[in-house]
Design an enzyme around this catalytic site. Sequence first.
Site, short mmCIF file in Angstrom:
data_model
loop_
_atom_site.label_atom_id
_atom_site.label_comp_id
_atom_site.label_asym_id
_atom_site.label_seq_id
_atom_site.Cartn_x
_atom_site.Cartn_y
_atom_site.Cartn_z
N SER A 131 0.86 -1.18 0.00
CA SER A 131 0.00 0.00 0.00
C SER A 131 0.89 1.22 0.00
CB SER A 131 -0.87 -0.01 1.26
OG SER A 131 -1.50 1.24 1.48
N TYR A 144 -2.29 -1.23 10.58
CA TYR A 144 -2.18 -1.40 9.13
C TYR A 144 -0.85 -0.84 8.61
CZ TYR A 144 -3.82 -1.35 4.24
OH TYR A 144 -3.96 -1.56 2.89
#
Length: 249
Positions: A131, A144
Amino acid sequence: MDNSLNGRKALVTGGASGIGAACSRALAARGAKVVVADVDASGAAALADELGGTAWTVDLLDTDALAALSLDCDILVNNAGIQKVAPIEEFDPSEFRRIVALMLEAPFLLIRAALPHMYANGFGRIINISSVHGLRASAYKSAYVSAKHGLEGLSKVTALEGGERGVTSNCINPGYVRTPLVEKQIADQARLHGIPESEVLAKVMLTESAVKRLVEPEEVASLAAWLSSDDAGMVTGASYTMDGGWSAR
């Protein structure tokens, strides 16, 4: 017709929906036999039937079971993920551990299980769906961001160890992708930032991006398919941003 992956076997985690489903379809379209791995048994089975592949119903949080695995795939796409949005002081430690286990420990164990087969054949492609949050941080996403930063390091170590044995390892780093995972964040982001849900895309998710739209899953999948091919044999240890210019700031 692109048959660049004929004879290859691919395993895609979180393969029943979102980015995983797009990757499964892209790899199958190029000739790979795809194993759709997902905790969603019916979703995995339906997509595997569509693609002429096989389904693997698996709970990647069962890390003890993963530690005993031996995989015979040529292409491994580590995609499965979850999200939790909360300030650090309110973040449930058990939820932090759960996210890190799924998105960092499980990829490590799957890579560990796949490398012997890849080394024996002198070919392997490991694609980690990271990401922009593997390269940048955002508030309220401590677990995350931590997991994705760790995945970046794991991918680079894998690239260094596998390079002389025909195995490449790379990360794809999209911004916000049009998936159920992103859609589920909108209510939480609205609450945390004190804005209506209708304003979350413009005021939170796309503020850093020069291109003001979500990434499409098929765009991520097209890069994953190329990284899986023979043409990408000299591409390893890299992180490919697909974030509309977010990380250029």
